[in-house]
Design an enzyme around this catalytic site. Structure first.
Site, PDB file in Angstrom:
ATOM      1  N   HIS A  96       0.843  -1.193   0.000  1.00  0.00           N
ATOM      2  CA  HIS A  96       0.000   0.000   0.000  1.00  0.00           C
ATOM      3  C   HIS A  96       0.880   1.245   0.000  1.00  0.00           C
ATOM      4  O   HIS A  96       2.107   1.155   0.144  1.00  0.00           O
ATOM      5  CB  HIS A  96      -0.942   0.016   1.218  1.00  0.00           C
ATOM      6  CG  HIS A  96      -0.276  -0.168   2.529  1.00  0.00           C
ATOM      7  ND1 HIS A  96       0.484   0.798   3.137  1.00  0.00           N
ATOM      8  CD2 HIS A  96      -0.233  -1.228   3.369  1.00  0.00           C
ATOM      9  CE1 HIS A  96       0.940   0.353   4.283  1.00  0.00           C
ATOM     10  NE2 HIS A  96       0.537  -0.887   4.453  1.00  0.00           N
TER      11      HIS A  96
HETATM   12  P1  TYD Z   1      -1.706  -2.783   7.539  1.00  0.00           P
HETATM   13  O1  TYD Z   1      -1.382  -1.337   7.490  1.00  0.00           O
HETATM   14  O2  TYD Z   1      -2.454  -3.359   6.389  1.00  0.00           O
HETATM   15  O3  TYD Z   1      -0.404  -3.622   7.812  1.00  0.00           O
HETATM   16  P2  TYD Z   1       0.940  -3.769   6.928  1.00  0.00           P
HETATM   17  O4  TYD Z   1       1.373  -2.395   6.560  1.00  0.00           O
HETATM   18  O5  TYD Z   1       1.934  -4.411   7.802  1.00  0.00           O
HETATM   19  O6  TYD Z   1       0.588  -4.624   5.760  1.00  0.00           O
HETATM   20  O7  TYD Z   1      -2.525  -3.043   8.887  1.00  0.00           O
HETATM   21  C1  TYD Z   1      -2.956  -4.346   9.260  1.00  0.00           C
HETATM   22  C2  TYD Z   1      -4.172  -4.201  10.143  1.00  0.00           C
HETATM   23  O8  TYD Z   1      -3.851  -3.484  11.336  1.00  0.00           O
HETATM   24  C3  TYD Z   1      -5.299  -3.438   9.469  1.00  0.00           C
HETATM   25  O9  TYD Z   1      -6.516  -4.056   9.879  1.00  0.00           O
HETATM   26  C4  TYD Z   1      -5.220  -2.059  10.075  1.00  0.00           C
HETATM   27  C5  TYD Z   1      -4.657  -2.312  11.457  1.00  0.00           C
HETATM   28  N1  TYD Z   1      -3.834  -1.213  11.985  1.00  0.00           N
HETATM   29  C6  TYD Z   1      -4.292  -0.445  13.029  1.00  0.00           C
HETATM   30  O10 TYD Z   1      -5.421  -0.633  13.534  1.00  0.00           O
HETATM   31  N2  TYD Z   1      -3.484   0.550  13.526  1.00  0.00           N
HETATM   32  C7  TYD Z   1      -2.254   0.784  13.002  1.00  0.00           C
HETATM   33  O11 TYD Z   1      -1.542   1.708  13.478  1.00  0.00           O
HETATM   34  C8  TYD Z   1      -1.797  -0.004  11.889  1.00  0.00           C
HETATM   35  C9  TYD Z   1      -0.451   0.233  11.260  1.00  0.00           C
HETATM   36  C10 TYD Z   1      -2.617  -0.992  11.420  1.00  0.00           C
END
Ligand code: TYD
Length: 143
Positions: free
Chosen positions: A51
């Site tokens: 992303h």
């Molecule tokens: P995501 O940003 O997709 O993780 P990565 O960048 O490692 O692929 O986040 C994974 C899940 O965690 C998603 O459901 C959103 C949640 N999340 C939070 O609630 N707070 C946060 O600060 C972060 C980074 C993610």
């Protein structure tokens, strides 16, 4: 934005008890820290990221183990391996990121400039690419 991504040497203090590394918002990174999260217990072969963020700036640190980060602006890409707790990777806004090659002991600490907000994400690569090609169109849509 891709050129603005950079490795940051963090200060370390060593003595016979071990090492201490510190990070201060506005000093060792160009933003104030509003959120901290960390990736740990990463399963073998896992890929994270996938992303981009509209506004968020981040600093990634391998506080344990190693992992790879690829950053892309939709045209060009840069590849980094983080393997030392005293080196961070500053990632400005509007870069697509993919994280992989996590070692089994890896802990990825992330310092972030904003609170969590799903509206800040591009989770679809084509949407991100279109926004990079026509940034003003995206601003109008968001208004
Ligand atoms: P995501 O940003 O997709 O993780 P990565 O960048 O490692 O692929 O986040 C994974 C899940 O965690 C998603 O459901 C959103 C949640 N999340 C939070 O609630 N707070 C946060 O600060 C972060 C980074 C993610």
């Amino acid at each position: 934005m891709l050129a603005a991504a950079r490795l940051v040497e963090l200060p370390e203090r060593h003595d016979d008890r071990g090492s201490l590394t510190f990070i201060e918002g506005g000093q060792h990174l160009p933003f104030s820290i509003r959120r901290v999260y960390y990736l740990h217990g990463t399963t073998p072969g896992a890929r994270r990221g996938g992303h981009a963020h509209r506004e968020l700036q981040q600093l990634f640190v391998a506080v344990a183990g190693t992992f790879d980060i690829e950053l892309s602006d939709g045209d060009d890409a840069r590849h980094f391996t983080l393997a030392r707790p005293s080196v961070g990777l500053y990632v400005p806004q509007m870069l697509w990121r993919e994280l992989d090659a996590f070692s089994t002991d890896a802990v990825c600490l992330v310092l972030a400039s904003e609170h969590y907000g799903e509206a800040d994400y591009f989770r679809d690569y084509d949407d991100f690419r279109n926004a990079m090609l026509a940034p003003h169109a995206t601003v109008k849509e968001a208004e």
